[in-house]
Design an enzyme around this catalytic site. Structure first.
Site, PDB file in Angstrom:
ATOM      1  CG  HIS A 250     -17.654  -0.420 -21.299  1.00  0.00           C
ATOM      2  ND1 HIS A 250     -18.419  -0.680 -20.183  1.00  0.00           N
ATOM      3  CD2 HIS A 250     -18.373   0.439 -22.045  1.00  0.00           C
ATOM      4  CE1 HIS A 250     -19.555  -0.019 -20.257  1.00  0.00           C
ATOM      5  NE2 HIS A 250     -19.552   0.670 -21.389  1.00  0.00           N
TER       6      HIS A 250
ATOM      7  CG  ASP B 137     -17.830  -3.181 -17.892  1.00  0.00           C
ATOM      8  OD1 ASP B 137     -17.066  -2.459 -18.551  1.00  0.00           O
ATOM      9  OD2 ASP B 137     -18.998  -2.845 -17.601  1.00  0.00           O
TER      10      ASP B 137
ATOM     11  CB  SER C 116     -17.109   4.393 -31.063  1.00  0.00           C
ATOM     12  OG  SER C 116     -17.280   4.168 -29.674  1.00  0.00           O
TER      13      SER C 116
ATOM     14  CD1 TRP D 160     -10.552   4.317 -35.079  1.00  0.00           C
ATOM     15  CD2 TRP D 160     -12.672   4.156 -34.399  1.00  0.00           C
ATOM     16  NE1 TRP D 160     -10.550   4.086 -33.728  1.00  0.00           N
ATOM     17  CE2 TRP D 160     -11.835   3.981 -33.278  1.00  0.00           C
ATOM     18  CE3 TRP D 160     -14.058   4.103 -34.202  1.00  0.00           C
ATOM     19  CZ2 TRP D 160     -12.325   3.756 -31.996  1.00  0.00           C
ATOM     20  CZ3 TRP D 160     -14.537   3.870 -32.924  1.00  0.00           C
ATOM     21  CH2 TRP D 160     -13.697   3.702 -31.843  1.00  0.00           C
ATOM     22  CB  ALA D 161     -10.291  10.043 -36.791  1.00  0.00           C
TER      23      ALA D 161
ATOM     24  CG  HIS E 252     -19.303  11.974 -27.136  1.00  0.00           C
ATOM     25  ND1 HIS E 252     -17.941  11.978 -27.353  1.00  0.00           N
ATOM     26  CD2 HIS E 252     -19.594  10.719 -26.743  1.00  0.00           C
ATOM     27  CE1 HIS E 252     -17.446  10.783 -27.102  1.00  0.00           C
ATOM     28  NE2 HIS E 252     -18.436   9.993 -26.721  1.00  0.00           N
TER      29      HIS E 252
ATOM     30  CG  ASN F  29     -11.686   6.147 -24.013  1.00  0.00           C
ATOM     31  OD1 ASN F  29     -10.682   6.094 -23.325  1.00  0.00           O
ATOM     32  ND2 ASN F  29     -11.769   5.584 -25.210  1.00  0.00           N
ATOM     33  CB  SER F  30     -13.555  11.489 -25.934  1.00  0.00           C
ATOM     34  OG  SER F  30     -13.724  10.558 -26.970  1.00  0.00           O
TER      35      SER F  30
ATOM     36  CD  GLU G  22      -8.497   8.926 -26.137  1.00  0.00           C
ATOM     37  OE1 GLU G  22      -8.410   7.697 -26.135  1.00  0.00           O
ATOM     38  OE2 GLU G  22      -8.985   9.567 -27.085  1.00  0.00           O
TER      39      GLU G  22
HETATM   40  C1  LIG Z   1     -10.325   5.263 -25.883  1.00  0.00           C
HETATM   41  O1  LIG Z   1      -9.007   5.216 -25.399  1.00  0.00           O
HETATM   42  C2  LIG Z   1      -8.068   4.534 -26.161  1.00  0.00           C
HETATM   43  C3  LIG Z   1      -6.745   4.572 -25.462  1.00  0.00           C
HETATM   44  O2  LIG Z   1      -6.872   4.185 -24.117  1.00  0.00           O
HETATM   45  C4  LIG Z   1      -8.009   5.108 -27.573  1.00  0.00           C
HETATM   46  O3  LIG Z   1      -7.120   4.378 -28.354  1.00  0.00           O
HETATM   47  C5  LIG Z   1      -9.398   5.151 -28.186  1.00  0.00           C
HETATM   48  O4  LIG Z   1      -9.362   5.821 -29.400  1.00  0.00           O
HETATM   49  C6  LIG Z   1     -10.386   5.833 -27.274  1.00  0.00           C
HETATM   50  N1  LIG Z   1     -11.724   5.940 -27.779  1.00  0.00           N
HETATM   51  C7  LIG Z   1     -12.624   4.950 -27.870  1.00  0.00           C
HETATM   52  C8  LIG Z   1     -13.978   5.351 -28.309  1.00  0.00           C
HETATM   53  O5  LIG Z   1     -12.380   3.806 -27.614  1.00  0.00           O
END
Ligand SMILES: *[C@@H]1O[C@H](CO)[C@@H](O)[C@H](O)[C@H]1NC(C)=O
Ligand SMILES: *[C@@H]1O[C@H](CO)[C@@H](O)[C@H](O)[C@H]1NC(C)=O
Ligand SMILES: *[C@@H]1O[C@H](CO)[C@@H](O)[C@H](O)[C@H]1NC(C)=O
Length: 471
Positions: A20, A116, A270, A333-334, A351, A355-356, A359
């Site tokens: 978030h 939020d 996460s 964490w990677a 999953h 966010n993922s 990306e």
């Molecule tokens: C979410 O996005 C950010 C970049 O906006 C990234 O650095 C991060 O690894 C992503 N994943 C999570 C679970 O926050």
């Protein structure tokens, strides 16, 4: 900024869970970059990170009431909780933030508050102060629209198995039904969100689809501004509130030794913890698929006095020795953005957390989708059926949260089959790869001058300015 135009004063209130908080703070920097006065209200540990990563933001720091909620001191981020009990304590703690935040807003009322949607009490506060409130929830609008439709059809919960989303722009079949308890919580929040003055969405118009945006605006009666993808705004890997257990250099040199598009990246975000039985099956599936892999497994705390062997029983015997060359397991964490952006990457088993997902889209990486909870089963449909940039692994168990017991196991054969569909070449895989690249370009363009997200930002700023300075 137009010199005639007086700077807007905006307060952002992110919810302290990485999925978030990170995107909302990136979006906050977009407003600051247009010359507006942006204050982020957050807790000490995250403020420290923001101070470095986003100097354009003003910060107002409130203490995180960990101890009041029965949590150990220092816990400030949601992903620190791995069971239902600590998660609900965490949630309680965030609700205690209300008092200091209300006090701050009363003393320093802004022109607009962006909160939020979990902080639904901001609604009443904004009404009392007579300032517009924009809501943010970290979902795609596609998912929000689907949730809204399901909300007005409670009969969906009276059966199991796949279902067709009612009153939806397209005929979409979701592979599982949302659990009633989690849905009730979400529906309450969405109910308040819909009464806001508009929605800020971390996505871009082209990925969302105009038909879904129009449908949402028609049914909700307010606007949704698409300002993302946030992950293209702040690129620094260190802005996430947690340190990678493997250094970027180590990871980079491993990836550099691999051929183009040869590696499968496996990570469930996460908040997700699979039981050992499922981890074992993933290991076997990866081995059967016979491609290189980077597999991120959340660090196991282990029980007190548990032997190493006991702790590692989720791995088949000799797995790491057999895959010493082609496979990399990261426990913790990677550096995800680095991995997704590397030429050696072939696909992402994910999953489908939003966010993922974003990306992966911005990196042009095709996905194998394995939804678990929350909005993820809807995101899977958008990625596979609607946009054609991924394939399903066949997950059908929708849980309240990402951890805890599960009834079903996704088999090694399903995992192998889905991975091979993308990794073994062929027309289907090529077509999916081509479309994934296409959306990567669209994502980049969206944020540039004249792009859709750039235009939507101008539009929301104009909207708020009109609200403040009515003619
Ligand atoms: C979410 O996005 C950010 C970049 O906006 C990234 O650095 C991060 O690894 C992503 N994943 C999570 C679970 O926050
Ligand atoms: C763990 O081992 C220590 C030392 O051998 C012992 O004192 C302790 O009681 C053990 N704890 C548990 C939970 O078995
Ligand atoms: C966002 O951008 C799209 C494409 O440029 C546009 O059609 C839409 O009206 C914009 N949305 C808002 C709420 O301004």
């Amino acid at each position: 900024m137009d010199p005639e135009q007086r700077q807007l004063k905006l307060h952002f209130i992110p919810y302290p869970a990485p999925g978030h908080l990170i995107p909302l703070c990136s979006i906050a920097t977009l407003f600051a970059a247009r010359g507006h006065h942006v204050t982020v209200i957050t807790t000490p540990s995250y403020a420290q990170i923001l101070r470095k990563s986003s100097p354009s933001l003003h910060l107002h720091v409130v203490d995180f009431p960990a101890r009041e909620a029965g949590l150990p001191d220092g816990v400030e981020i949601m992903s620190a909780s791995t069971d239902l009990e600590s998660a609900s304590k965490f949630h309680r703690a965030t609700m205690f933030l209300r008092v200091p935040i209300v006090r701050f807003l009363e003393q320093h009322p802004p022109d607009c508050v962006v909160a939020d949607f979990v902080f639904s009490w901001v609604h009443d506060l904004a009404n009392t102060l007579r300032i517009p409130r924009l809501a943010f929830n970290g979902f795609s609008l596609f998912a929000v629209t689907a949730m809204e439709s399901v909300k007005s059809h409670p009969e969906i919960h009276s059966d199991t198995g796949p279902f067709v989303i009612p009153d939806f722009p397209q005929h979409i079949t979701v592979s599982s039904r949302p659990p009633k308890t989690a849905t009730a919580f979400l529906e309450r929040l969405l109910g308040t969100e819909i009464k806001s003055d508009g929605l800020i969405v971390n996505n871009f118009v082209e990925l969302e689809g105009e038909e879904y945006i129009q449908h949402y605006e028609k049914t909700s009666g307010h606007k949704a501004w698409h300002l993302g993808p946030a992950c293209l705004v702040t690129k620094s890997g260190d802005d996430r509130g947690e340190k990678s257990v493997m250094s970027e250099n180590e990871c980079l040199s491993w990836m550099n030794s691999k051929q183009a598009k040869s590696v499968v990246y496996v990570c469930f975000g996460s908040m997700c913890r699979f039981p050992d039985k499922q981890l074992y099956e993933i290991a076997c599936g990866l081995e059967q698929a016979a491609h290189g892999f980077v597999w991120v497994v959340p660090e196991k705390k282990g029980k007190e006095n548990e032997s190493e062997e006991e702790k590692e029983k989720w791995l088949p015997k000799g797995f790491e020795e057999r895959n010493a060359e082609g496979g990399l397991i990261i426990r913790g964490w990677a550096p995800q953005l680095l991995i997704l952006g590397h030429a050696a990457l072939g696909c992402f088993l994910t999953h489908c957390g939003w966010n993922s997902t974003l990306e992966a889209v911005t990196a042009g990486v095709p996905m194998v989708t394995w939804p678990v909870a929350g909005d993820q089963f809807y995101n899977e449909r958008l990625v596979t059926e609607v946009r054609g940039i991924g394939v399903e692994v066949g997950a059908t168990e929708w849980k309240d949260v990402g951890y805890g017991e599960r009834e079903k196991v996704v088999s090694r054969d399903s995992i192998e089959k889905a991975v091979r569909r993308l990794m073994d070449g062929g027309d289907e895989a090529e077509e999916i790869r081509r479309r994934a690249q296409e959306f990567r370009h669209k994502a980049m363009q969206a944020l540039q001058e004249g792009g859709s997200s750039h235009n939507n930002l101008s539009a929301v700023i104009a909207h708020l300015t009109r609200f403040r300075d009515p003619r």
